[in-house]
Structures are given as structure tokens and as C-alpha cells.
Design a protein around this motif. Structure first.
Motif, mmCIF file in Angstrom:
data_model
loop_
_atom_site.group_PDB
_atom_site.id
_atom_site.type_symbol
_atom_site.label_atom_id
_atom_site.label_comp_id
_atom_site.label_asym_id
_atom_site.label_seq_id
_atom_site.Cartn_x
_atom_site.Cartn_y
_atom_site.Cartn_z
ATOM 1 N N VAL A 200 0.864 -1.191 0.000
ATOM 2 C CA VAL A 200 0.000 0.000 0.000
ATOM 3 C C VAL A 200 0.890 1.228 0.000
ATOM 4 N N GLY A 201 0.516 2.232 -0.783
ATOM 5 C CA GLY A 201 1.304 3.468 -0.750
ATOM 6 C C GLY A 201 0.886 4.449 -1.813
ATOM 7 N N TYR A 202 1.492 5.594 -1.710
ATOM 8 C CA TYR A 202 1.302 6.670 -2.677
ATOM 9 C C TYR A 202 1.973 6.215 -3.971
ATOM 10 N N HIS B 6 -2.067 -1.762 -3.772
ATOM 11 C CA HIS B 6 -3.167 -0.813 -3.521
ATOM 12 C C HIS B 6 -2.603 0.598 -3.668
ATOM 13 N N THR B 7 -2.838 1.193 -4.817
ATOM 14 C CA THR B 7 -2.285 2.524 -5.083
ATOM 15 C C THR B 7 -3.201 3.573 -4.472
ATOM 16 N N SER C 237 8.476 7.335 1.734
ATOM 17 C CA SER C 237 9.856 7.638 1.352
ATOM 18 C C SER C 237 10.632 7.950 2.633
ATOM 19 N N GLY C 238 11.936 7.910 2.552
ATOM 20 C CA GLY C 238 12.762 8.274 3.709
ATOM 21 C C GLY C 238 12.458 7.387 4.901
ATOM 22 N N TYR D 239 5.748 6.282 -4.826
ATOM 23 C CA TYR D 239 6.675 5.463 -4.023
ATOM 24 C C TYR D 239 6.580 3.987 -4.408
ATOM 25 N N LEU D 240 5.380 3.569 -4.860
ATOM 26 C CA LEU D 240 5.190 2.140 -5.173
ATOM 27 C C LEU D 240 6.112 1.680 -6.289
#
Ligand code: SAH
Length: 244
Positions: free
Chosen positions: A33-35, A51-52, A80-81, A38-39
Motif C-alpha cells: 500500500v502506498g502513494y 493498492h495505489t 519515502s525516507g 513510491y510504489l
């Protein structure tokens, strides 16, 4: 199947700056799952459901991750980070506060290299003495709080690391920050602009505050404002460990 949620930090961009712990766990997940931006940094594997999510819906993204884990899935929620620095870990705990029934989910936060550490390492050691990190966006707090925190941090002579300094939707906030820095600091104060650190688009530059141009800064930039002793040495920038 017993599900779990790992909230992972992918580091600043380059896969080599993603921890071994994070890469290993991403090899065992069933759901990612992520933005969206970043995926693309996570290698895909057959059998993993992706899961975008769009930007700005962090608590909904966190809740979805928790629900999937509660249903038995092994979920990786990526930031991120570092996930604890202006990122998804807090959104997960917000979701847990809002929905106590999810508090039984097995949650673990896996750290990553945050942008200011990656940026500082490329420049030398600008964070070598006391520093603070600020989210310079007024999306989640009033502008007066951003200004006050910067004013107090400069007054206390912390080195400042400014995240989210300027976006297309908020071009004027950073102009105000620059004006405030110019009002408080000498024109020779060193400022570092680190853009897209550790990626092929990386750009690292530092110069005196008097030469800082606000339009050189964007959402891929991490800004470090030195303290009164921060200075170049050779081709590096550093802040001494001692303080007179
Ligand atoms: N959790 C992230 C920060 C998210 S806030 C972390 O720990 O790094 C997003 C902001 O981080 C961006 O606006 C930018 O200021 C900074 N940032 C993230 N990645 C970066 C990179 N590779 N280079 C420079 N700045 C970066």
C-alpha cells in the motif's frame, strides 16, 4: 493466516539506501500500500496485490492497511525516507485512535534513511551540531506556527532542515520563509539545497543566504540552513561540533 502491518521507509530514492530489514520484509508481503510515486520503487512480485493511493489521503490509506492486516494479509505500507518523519507512521496511529477495533493489529515501524541525513551526507556534515527538522508546509498546521517555529529555531541558532519547502500549490510560503531568514540571519549564512538526493536527478548546492533564490526550490528539495558557525571546508560544508 495471522496478518501484520509493517510501515516501512524506503530511504531517499536509491535502492542501496533502503535498509536490508526493509528489503527483506518487502519480499514477504502479500499486499503493498502506498502513494503511487513510491510504489514504483518497490520491485513487483507475482501474488502481491498493490493498492495505489493518491496523495493527501494518508489516514484512509493507513486504515485500509490496518483492515487488510486484520483480515490476515501481510501488508507493507511504504513511505519515502523514514516513515516516522512527516510520513505514514503517524497516520497509522491516527487511524488506530479513530478506530480502536483495529488496535489489536500487529503493527511494526521499520525505519529508513530520512532525506535530511542523506542530504547532509552528500554535502559533508552540516548537521554536525544541534539541529531541528521542520515541515515547512502549512497543509496540516497554520502558517503562524510554521513562522514561529522557524523564528524560534533560528533565534536558538539550531541548524534547520526544512522538509516540504515549496510546492506548486504553495509557491508563496517559501518566499515568506526566505524573507524571515533574511530578517534574522546575516547574508553570509550558508544554505544548502539538496534536490532528489540519491537519484539520477540529484542536485546538491550551497551558497550564502543572500544568493538564495526561492524559485530554485521545489517539493523534491530538502533545505538546510546552517547555524552561525556552519561553513565550507574544501568542497564540503560542515558545522563544527563545538560552539563558542
Ligand atoms: N518521510 C520522508 C519525508 C516526507 S516529506 C523522509 O523521511 O525523508 C517530503 C519531503 O521530504 C520533500 O518535500 C523533500 O523536502 C524531502 N525529501 C524526500 N526525499 C527527498 C530526496 N530524495 N531529496 C531531497 N529531499 C527529499
Amino acid at each position: 493466516m495471522t496478518g501484520w502491518l509493517k510501515v516501512v521507509g524506503l530511504g531517499p530514492g536509491n535502492a542501496k539506501q533502503c535498509t536490508h530489514e526493509v528489503t527483506s520484509i518487502l519480499e514477504t508481503i502479500t499486499d503493498l500500500v502506498g502513494y503511487s510515486s513510491y510504489l514504483s520503487r518497490v520491485p513487483t512480485r507475482p501474488g502481491v496485490t498493490v493498492h495505489t493511493s493518491s496523495n493527501g489521503v494518508e489516514v484512509a490509506r493507513a486504515k485500509l492497511s490496518l483492515e487488510l492486516a486484520q483480515a490476515g494479509r501481510k501488508v507493507g505500507l511504504v513511505s519515502s525516507g523514514d516513515p516516522g518523519v512527516f510520513a505514514m507512521a503517524s497516520a497509522v496511529f491516527e487511524a488506530l485512535e479513530q478506530t480502536p477495533a483495529l488496535q489489536t493489529v500487529d503493527v511494526q515501524i521499520l525505519p529508513g534513511i530520512t532525506a535530511m541525513l542523506a542530504a547532509a551526507a552528500r554535502a559533508g556534515a552540516p548537521l554536525g551540531h544541534d539541529f531541528c527538522a521542520l515541515n515547512a508546509s502549512d497543509n496540516l498546521k497554520p502558517w503562524s506556527v510554521v513562522e514561529r517555529r522557524i523564528r524560534c529555531a533560528v533565534e536558538a541558532d539550531f541548524v534547520l532542515a526544512l522538509y516540504n519547502p515549496r510546492s506548486k500549490a504553495r509557491p508563496h510560503g517559501f518566499n515568506r520563509i526566505v524573507s524571515q531568514l533574511r530578517a534574522q540571519c546575516e547574508p553570509t549564512r550558508w544554505v544548502l539545497l539538496a534536490e532528489a538526493v540519491s537519484t539520477i536527478n540529484e542536485s546538491i548546492q550551497w551558497f550564502p543566504l543572500s544568493e538564495l533564490q526561492a524559485d530554485k526550490v521545489n517539493m523534491r528539495t530538502l533545505v538546510i540552513v546552517g547555524n552561525r558557525y556552519t561553513r565550507p571546508v574544501g568542497r564540503w560544508l560542515y558545522t563544527p561540533r563545538y560552539y563558542q
